[in-house]
Design a protein around this motif. Sequence first.
Motif, PDB file in Angstrom:
ATOM      1  N   ALA A 141     -38.584 -22.146 -39.479  1.00  0.00           N
ATOM      2  CA  ALA A 141     -38.103 -21.064 -38.401  1.00  0.00           C
ATOM      3  C   ALA A 141     -37.142 -21.487 -37.371  1.00  0.00           C
ATOM      4  O   ALA A 141     -37.198 -22.543 -36.729  1.00  0.00           O
ATOM      5  N   GLY A 142     -36.364 -20.559 -36.963  1.00  0.00           N
ATOM      6  CA  GLY A 142     -35.400 -20.748 -36.020  1.00  0.00           C
ATOM      7  C   GLY A 142     -33.843 -20.960 -36.505  1.00  0.00           C
ATOM      8  O   GLY A 142     -32.779 -21.355 -35.608  1.00  0.00           O
ATOM      9  N   THR A 143     -33.985 -21.089 -38.093  1.00  0.00           N
ATOM     10  CA  THR A 143     -32.534 -21.439 -38.584  1.00  0.00           C
ATOM     11  C   THR A 143     -31.861 -20.164 -38.537  1.00  0.00           C
ATOM     12  O   THR A 143     -32.229 -19.036 -39.047  1.00  0.00           O
ATOM     13  N   PRO A 144     -30.519 -20.270 -37.887  1.00  0.00           N
ATOM     14  CA  PRO A 144     -29.758 -18.744 -38.526  1.00  0.00           C
ATOM     15  C   PRO A 144     -29.170 -18.856 -39.589  1.00  0.00           C
ATOM     16  O   PRO A 144     -29.297 -19.570 -40.572  1.00  0.00           O
ATOM     17  N   VAL A 145     -29.425 -17.372 -39.975  1.00  0.00           N
ATOM     18  CA  VAL A 145     -29.140 -17.080 -41.351  1.00  0.00           C
ATOM     19  C   VAL A 145     -27.585 -16.822 -41.751  1.00  0.00           C
ATOM     20  O   VAL A 145     -26.789 -15.950 -41.239  1.00  0.00           O
ATOM     21  N   THR A 146     -27.188 -18.117 -42.338  1.00  0.00           N
ATOM     22  CA  THR A 146     -25.707 -18.195 -42.851  1.00  0.00           C
ATOM     23  C   THR A 146     -25.609 -17.678 -44.154  1.00  0.00           C
ATOM     24  O   THR A 146     -26.403 -17.502 -44.818  1.00  0.00           O
ATOM     25  N   VAL A 150     -17.525 -18.475 -17.829  1.00  0.00           N
ATOM     26  CA  VAL A 150     -17.704 -19.253 -18.815  1.00  0.00           C
ATOM     27  C   VAL A 150     -18.774 -20.300 -18.779  1.00  0.00           C
ATOM     28  O   VAL A 150     -19.695 -20.645 -19.513  1.00  0.00           O
ATOM     29  N   SER A 151     -18.690 -21.068 -17.533  1.00  0.00           N
ATOM     30  CA  SER A 151     -19.949 -21.973 -17.187  1.00  0.00           C
ATOM     31  C   SER A 151     -21.220 -21.198 -17.352  1.00  0.00           C
ATOM     32  O   SER A 151     -22.220 -21.803 -17.712  1.00  0.00           O
ATOM     33  N   ALA A 152     -21.217 -19.883 -16.949  1.00  0.00           N
ATOM     34  CA  ALA A 152     -22.674 -19.309 -16.676  1.00  0.00           C
ATOM     35  C   ALA A 152     -22.981 -18.913 -18.218  1.00  0.00           C
ATOM     36  O   ALA A 152     -24.228 -19.004 -18.539  1.00  0.00           O
ATOM     37  N   VAL A 153     -22.025 -18.638 -19.136  1.00  0.00           N
ATOM     38  CA  VAL A 153     -22.321 -18.240 -20.316  1.00  0.00           C
ATOM     39  C   VAL A 153     -23.228 -19.530 -21.188  1.00  0.00           C
ATOM     40  O   VAL A 153     -23.925 -19.618 -21.886  1.00  0.00           O
ATOM     41  N   LEU A 154     -22.378 -20.718 -20.740  1.00  0.00           N
ATOM     42  CA  LEU A 154     -23.111 -22.036 -21.468  1.00  0.00           C
ATOM     43  C   LEU A 154     -24.349 -22.388 -20.798  1.00  0.00           C
ATOM     44  O   LEU A 154     -25.080 -23.129 -21.579  1.00  0.00           O
ATOM     45  N   THR A 155     -24.455 -22.255 -19.562  1.00  0.00           N
ATOM     46  CA  THR A 155     -25.638 -22.667 -18.683  1.00  0.00           C
ATOM     47  C   THR A 155     -26.627 -21.587 -19.160  1.00  0.00           C
ATOM     48  O   THR A 155     -27.876 -22.028 -19.205  1.00  0.00           O
ATOM     49  N   LEU A 156     -26.561 -20.495 -19.088  1.00  0.00           N
ATOM     50  CA  LEU A 156     -27.602 -19.477 -18.845  1.00  0.00           C
ATOM     51  C   LEU A 156     -27.779 -18.595 -20.070  1.00  0.00           C
ATOM     52  O   LEU A 156     -28.822 -18.295 -20.746  1.00  0.00           O
ATOM     53  N   VAL A 157     -26.701 -18.113 -20.480  1.00  0.00           N
ATOM     54  CA  VAL A 157     -26.796 -17.030 -21.410  1.00  0.00           C
ATOM     55  C   VAL A 157     -26.899 -17.896 -22.872  1.00  0.00           C
ATOM     56  O   VAL A 157     -27.787 -17.200 -23.620  1.00  0.00           O
ATOM     57  N   ALA A 158     -26.256 -18.774 -23.458  1.00  0.00           N
ATOM     58  CA  ALA A 158     -26.751 -19.395 -24.657  1.00  0.00           C
ATOM     59  C   ALA A 158     -27.974 -19.859 -24.600  1.00  0.00           C
ATOM     60  O   ALA A 158     -28.749 -19.280 -25.615  1.00  0.00           O
ATOM     61  N   PRO A 159     -28.582 -20.646 -23.672  1.00  0.00           N
ATOM     62  CA  PRO A 159     -30.089 -20.758 -23.849  1.00  0.00           C
ATOM     63  C   PRO A 159     -30.960 -19.580 -23.759  1.00  0.00           C
ATOM     64  O   PRO A 159     -32.212 -19.504 -24.486  1.00  0.00           O
ATOM     65  N   VAL A 160     -30.732 -18.376 -23.020  1.00  0.00           N
ATOM     66  CA  VAL A 160     -31.475 -17.218 -22.969  1.00  0.00           C
ATOM     67  C   VAL A 160     -31.545 -16.555 -24.624  1.00  0.00           C
ATOM     68  O   VAL A 160     -32.702 -16.119 -25.228  1.00  0.00           O
ATOM     69  N   LEU A 161     -30.272 -16.722 -25.142  1.00  0.00           N
ATOM     70  CA  LEU A 161     -30.120 -16.097 -26.634  1.00  0.00           C
ATOM     71  C   LEU A 161     -30.877 -16.965 -27.481  1.00  0.00           C
ATOM     72  O   LEU A 161     -31.625 -16.265 -28.423  1.00  0.00           O
ATOM     73  N   ARG A 162     -30.873 -18.256 -27.492  1.00  0.00           N
ATOM     74  CA  ARG A 162     -31.776 -18.926 -28.250  1.00  0.00           C
ATOM     75  C   ARG A 162     -33.094 -18.698 -27.973  1.00  0.00           C
ATOM     76  O   ARG A 162     -34.011 -18.769 -29.343  1.00  0.00           O
ATOM     77  N   GLY A 163     -33.637 -18.849 -27.046  1.00  0.00           N
ATOM     78  CA  GLY A 163     -35.000 -18.160 -26.746  1.00  0.00           C
ATOM     79  C   GLY A 163     -35.486 -17.010 -27.260  1.00  0.00           C
ATOM     80  O   GLY A 163     -36.534 -16.875 -27.871  1.00  0.00           O
ATOM     81  N   LEU A 164     -34.506 -16.011 -27.208  1.00  0.00           N
ATOM     82  CA  LEU A 164     -35.009 -14.415 -27.827  1.00  0.00           C
ATOM     83  C   LEU A 164     -34.872 -14.531 -29.278  1.00  0.00           C
ATOM     84  O   LEU A 164     -35.837 -13.919 -29.910  1.00  0.00           O
ATOM     85  N   THR A 165     -34.147 -15.717 -29.991  1.00  0.00           N
ATOM     86  CA  THR A 165     -34.143 -15.506 -31.375  1.00  0.00           C
ATOM     87  C   THR A 165     -35.121 -16.661 -31.850  1.00  0.00           C
ATOM     88  O   THR A 165     -35.320 -16.942 -33.181  1.00  0.00           O
ATOM     89  N   ARG A 199     -34.609 -19.840 -31.440  1.00  0.00           N
ATOM     90  CA  ARG A 199     -33.777 -21.076 -31.918  1.00  0.00           C
ATOM     91  C   ARG A 199     -34.135 -22.235 -31.119  1.00  0.00           C
ATOM     92  O   ARG A 199     -34.181 -22.011 -29.801  1.00  0.00           O
ATOM     93  N   PRO A 200     -34.267 -23.547 -31.607  1.00  0.00           N
ATOM     94  CA  PRO A 200     -34.563 -24.394 -30.510  1.00  0.00           C
ATOM     95  C   PRO A 200     -33.172 -24.804 -29.780  1.00  0.00           C
ATOM     96  O   PRO A 200     -31.990 -24.621 -29.989  1.00  0.00           O
ATOM     97  N   GLU A 201     -33.352 -25.850 -28.618  1.00  0.00           N
ATOM     98  CA  GLU A 201     -32.299 -26.203 -27.931  1.00  0.00           C
ATOM     99  C   GLU A 201     -31.670 -27.434 -28.472  1.00  0.00           C
ATOM    100  O   GLU A 201     -32.429 -28.244 -29.181  1.00  0.00           O
ATOM    101  N   PRO A 202     -30.379 -27.495 -28.636  1.00  0.00           N
ATOM    102  CA  PRO A 202     -29.914 -28.584 -29.352  1.00  0.00           C
ATOM    103  C   PRO A 202     -30.418 -30.009 -28.447  1.00  0.00           C
ATOM    104  O   PRO A 202     -30.755 -30.078 -27.350  1.00  0.00           O
ATOM    105  N   ASP A 203     -30.475 -31.012 -29.116  1.00  0.00           N
ATOM    106  CA  ASP A 203     -30.843 -32.229 -28.804  1.00  0.00           C
ATOM    107  C   ASP A 203     -29.593 -33.006 -28.052  1.00  0.00           C
ATOM    108  O   ASP A 203     -28.672 -33.184 -28.423  1.00  0.00           O
TER     109      ASP A 203
END
Length: 475
Positions: free
Chosen positions: A214-219, A380-395, A397-401
Amino acid sequence: MANSSRPRVPTAAGTRGSTAGARVEGEAGPAATAGPADPADARGTDRGEERTGAHRTTDDRHRSDHETTGHHHDTDWETAHRTAHRVGRELPPRAVSLTEAIGHTLAEPLTALTDLPAFDTAAMDGWAVSGPGPWGLEPGGAVLAGHDHPAPLADGLAVPIATGARIPPGTTAVLRRERGRTLADRLRGPNPSPGADIRPRGQECRTGAGLLPAGTPVTPAVLGLAAAAGYDRLTVRPRPRVAVLVLGDELLHRGLPTGGRIRDAIGPMIGPWLTGLGAEPVSVRLLGDLPAGSADRAGGPRGDTLVEALLDAAGSADLVLTSGGTGAGPVDRVHPALRALGARLPVDGVAVRPGHPMLLAELPDGVPLVGLPGNPLAAVSAVLTLVAPVLRGLTGRPEPDADTVRARLTEPVSRHPRDVRLVPVRLPAPGWAEPVGWAGPAMLRGIAVADAVAVLPPGPAPAAGRVRLLELPRP
């Protein structure tokens, strides 16, 4: 290697850094000089993030922010990044057909509903043979893909077979077509080793085997695997819907900058980047500097205050983004609007350059909001710092190692004494990161040619060696 002697490139600064476009963060007065063109030239603080027009330093701005918003200091970058992932609470799952699943995220593990392959199959065109050759040819024609229960093959016989066809019982191997020849009713060729060019049942997986978590993007490849494993529908978490509000009276949306107004650089890039992060932009609304309004305002058309615009956006989205207005200037309306709504601010400023005025809020109905600073690279910094992890949480998806996504800098890069620096880099070879320059908060030239962003922890000495990388979203 980046050229440390690269000439400094001037950048146009606008009138106010807390709204969207090419502006200086937090600036209240006249245009200020943006940061240096090359990362190695950025010494100490980002000059472009000081309130030079009002002769106020970054520390002065923090004291003013505490007086007006109640926040004591910026959240450290790592904590803000983790907090954003937690704030993005997983969206409810839903079952969709395979044709609808692309771009969504698996809400359940993908397990095999059948053996793969489901039966022994031919891996090549040729002949199914039984025992050593030469072989007599079995009458009755070739065994083709899609035929069920082919007749058994007696010892010493061969039958033509197509790739993917079911192996007849008694077959010991498949002789490839280019290795055999027929003469009259006999097949001749080298004896293949037992099992040669036969895909045995369950070679890829057995029924019930776990294929993807679970958490795998559907490609497209995930869709193909799901279909092969027997699925007609998948249980997914949908792409988060995102509404964007671009604030700022000084912004132009077409043509050349004129009359003290500047082009909006954030609006055109935010939608494609959200798509690249697995989200669905439902609206990008271009607004002026709306008054904050009040949460209980009655009468009048909807959307004539920022509070009402935020409520409208939250009603149709899983995440709301604002661009600009996150500072404490006289026309920075985001904080007053959030206070009027009774929103919670888990992150109110981040110790990162560029982009420290970014914020993360939770609206009363639970919809998260990310406030992007107005400078383009800061956004752009805010997108990478806050937006990307929020979207991963909503879906889900785990955080990258962080330990596995690293590269070695091709040259030392100056660090900020107190804050994390995010520096655009190229990846010229596996394991290497080359700073590209043009890393001031109002600049997009560097990020436009970058492959990733390097995360430089604070410190007195230039960063060297291996650094963490943040991937840039690709539509």
